[in-house]
Scaffold this active site. Structure first.
Site, PDB file in Angstrom:
ATOM      1  N   ASP A 147      -8.087  -6.119   0.460  1.00 11.20           N
ATOM      2  CA  ASP A 147      -8.581  -6.399  -1.245  1.00 11.20           C
ATOM      3  C   ASP A 147      -7.858  -7.311  -1.083  1.00 11.20           C
ATOM      4  O   ASP A 147      -8.819  -8.446  -1.522  1.00 11.20           O
ATOM      5  CB  ASP A 147      -7.668  -5.943  -2.647  1.00 11.20           C
ATOM      6  N   HIS A 184       1.297  -1.049  -0.189  1.00  9.89           N
ATOM      7  CA  HIS A 184      -0.105   0.277  -0.133  1.00  9.89           C
ATOM      8  C   HIS A 184       0.770   1.099   0.378  1.00  9.89           C
ATOM      9  O   HIS A 184       1.685   1.300   0.771  1.00  9.89           O
ATOM     10  CB  HIS A 184      -0.820  -0.290   1.061  1.00  9.89           C
TER      11      HIS A 184
END
Ligand code: CMC
Length: 431
Positions: A366, A308
């Protein structure tokens, strides 16, 4: 030298200028460089905004190193456990949790605007049946501006409020219709006796010829997914909504731009890519082979659902969804689901691998959300659509904040590296 300033020295001229440092309530302070160009005749260059704050915001805060996510100051773990999606919508939009009366009125208003103008259903029918539902979402949400002319004045607070309600109320109906169209089933009108999330599932999965029932565990799991995806400060799609809206484009057009930005596999499309990747890997024996590929700088393959831009620690949303995946699969009697086992094993092996450890690459939101959605019965190509349904309230809140703050049009500068000035030559004179 004044405290809380940063002095920048131009080594070419020796000129020094102080710039104010501004502190927020949480997180790193910022240097206000709005006068930078005026002072030095230079622009700053920061592709990908790695060091640049694009705005002030009171909505969401992430501490990526500590793995903290706050909505209006409230930790995401508390909201995911104790709150519900409409209440989180109110919080993001209004800045405070509602009292009972505010909550009841908010839910009533959202519930009363779930239907679409009947004419909008014709839009769906213009698409090919095999269109990706995100393609339909981009078009239909943008098209709302052709239907709701009475709420397009972005300078009118009442118009902004009405548009916000319309987008939050209608996005599940649009999302469900895009799915129904793609599988050739009739559109299902909302049932306003149901809650927001149950109504969404009802529009997705019910058919006129059968009674609709769904386990509350599955409803709650989807509710948690919506809460966890509702906002995430200045990510690519939110920044897109702010930039599009900064031109005073109407909110439906700005939201449609946000959906487009969300679609990419580096952003909202990653949940779809995670499931595709898990299916491709297929078994625990092949994890090593794929990790090797993910680590190879010459290979474009990346471990989807890992890493991320902001979190350099475990994404707190992933932790909640990992637990939710356990609960949903247990409810369905599929505790030993092979894909879930594979995901757990992939995470375990990656977390012991030096490449992922040193780069602080952890599962992101996710990684487990697709497994839950699959278990609920949501097809892979709807995952990013679910993300868009959840994020709509974040986009709308950020758009409202941007307009109310009076930021003016967003207009980044550039470092031009193209050809220097040159003169046009007729085609016959060109080599
Ligand atoms: N697999 C393999 N290597 C990776 C991955 C990954 N998923 N993510 C980052 N790296 C490597 C990257 O190549 C770089 O290596 P090196 O230092 O040798 O050049 C290093 O880790 C640092 O990368 P970074 O600068 O921290 O990554 P970034 O900020 O440019 O990209 C990202 C962030 C999310 C685009 C990236 O991690 C990625 O592509 N992940 C997979 C896609 C994904 O899961 N996206 C969903 C993000 S969460 C949902 C959302 O908020 O939208």
């Amino acid at each position: 030298m004044v405290a809380n300033t940063l002095t920048i020295r131009d080594n070419r001229t020796g000129r020094e200028v102080e710039f104010p440092i501004e502190s927020g309530t949480e997180g790193p302070s910022v240097v206000d460089i709005a006068r930078f160009h005026k002072e030095f005749g230079l622009f700053t260059l920061d592709p990908g905004f790695r060091s640049t704050a694009s705005c002030q915001s009171k909505i969401t805060f992430i501490d990526g190193d500590a793995g903290i996510l706050l909505y209006r100051g409230y930790p995401i773990e508390q909201l995911a456990e104790k709150s519900n999606f409409p209440e989180v919508c109110y919080l993001l939009l209004e800045g405070e949790l509602p009292n009972q009366e505010q909550y009841t009125r908010f839910v009533r208003t959202v519930t009363n605007h779930t239907m679409l103008h009947e004419q909008i259903l014709n839009f769906f029918k213009g698409y090919r049946r095999d269109a990706h539902p995100m393609a339909i979402m981009v078009g239909v949400v943008g098209a709302l501006s052709a239907f709701y002319h009475d709420s397009l004045d972005v300078h009118n607070p009442r118009h902004r409020e009405i548009s916000a309600f319309r987008l939050i109320s209608k996005i599940p109906t649009i999302a469900a219709a895009s799915y129904k169209y793609s599988i050739g089933q009739p559109f299902v009108y909302p049932d306003n006796s149901k809650g927001y999330v149950e109504n969404f599932l009802y529009m997705l999965f019910s058919v006129p010829c059968a009674k609709f029932t769904i386990s509350p565990v599955l409803v709650r799991a989807l509710e948690q997914i919506l809460i966890l995806h509702a906002d995430h400060e200045q990510n690519a799609s939110t920044s897109t909504v702010r930039l599009a809206g900064s031109s005073q484009a109407n909110p439906f057009a700005a939201a449609s731009a946000g959906i487009s930005a969300l679609w990419g596999p580096a952003h909202g499309g990653a949940n779809e890519a995670v499931l595709a990747m898990l299916h491709e890997i297929g078994s625990v024996e092949r994890v090593g082979e794929y990790l090797k590929r993910a680590k190879d700088p010459k290979d474009t393959f990346r471990l989807m659902g890992f890493g991320h831009r902001v979190y350099k620690n475990y994404d707190p949303r992933a932790r909640i969804l990992k637990q939710a995946a356990h609960e949903v699969l247990a409810e369905l009697g599929r505790g030993d689901d092979p894909l879930f086992r594979l995901a757990l094993e992939l995470e375990r092996i990656a977390q012991e691998d030096d490449y992922f450890v040193t780069r602080k690459l952890y599962p992101n939101v996710d990684f487990y959300s697709g497994i839950i959605q699959s278990a609920i019965g949501i097809p892979i190509n709807m995952f990013t659509v679910i993300f868009a349904v959840a994020r709509m309230v974040g986009w709308v809140s950020q758009w409202k904040e941007m307009i109310e703050y009076g930021e003016g049009i967003g207009r980044p500068r550039q470092l031009y590296v193209g050809p220097a000035r040159r003169d046009y030559r007729p085609v016959a004179e060109r080599l």
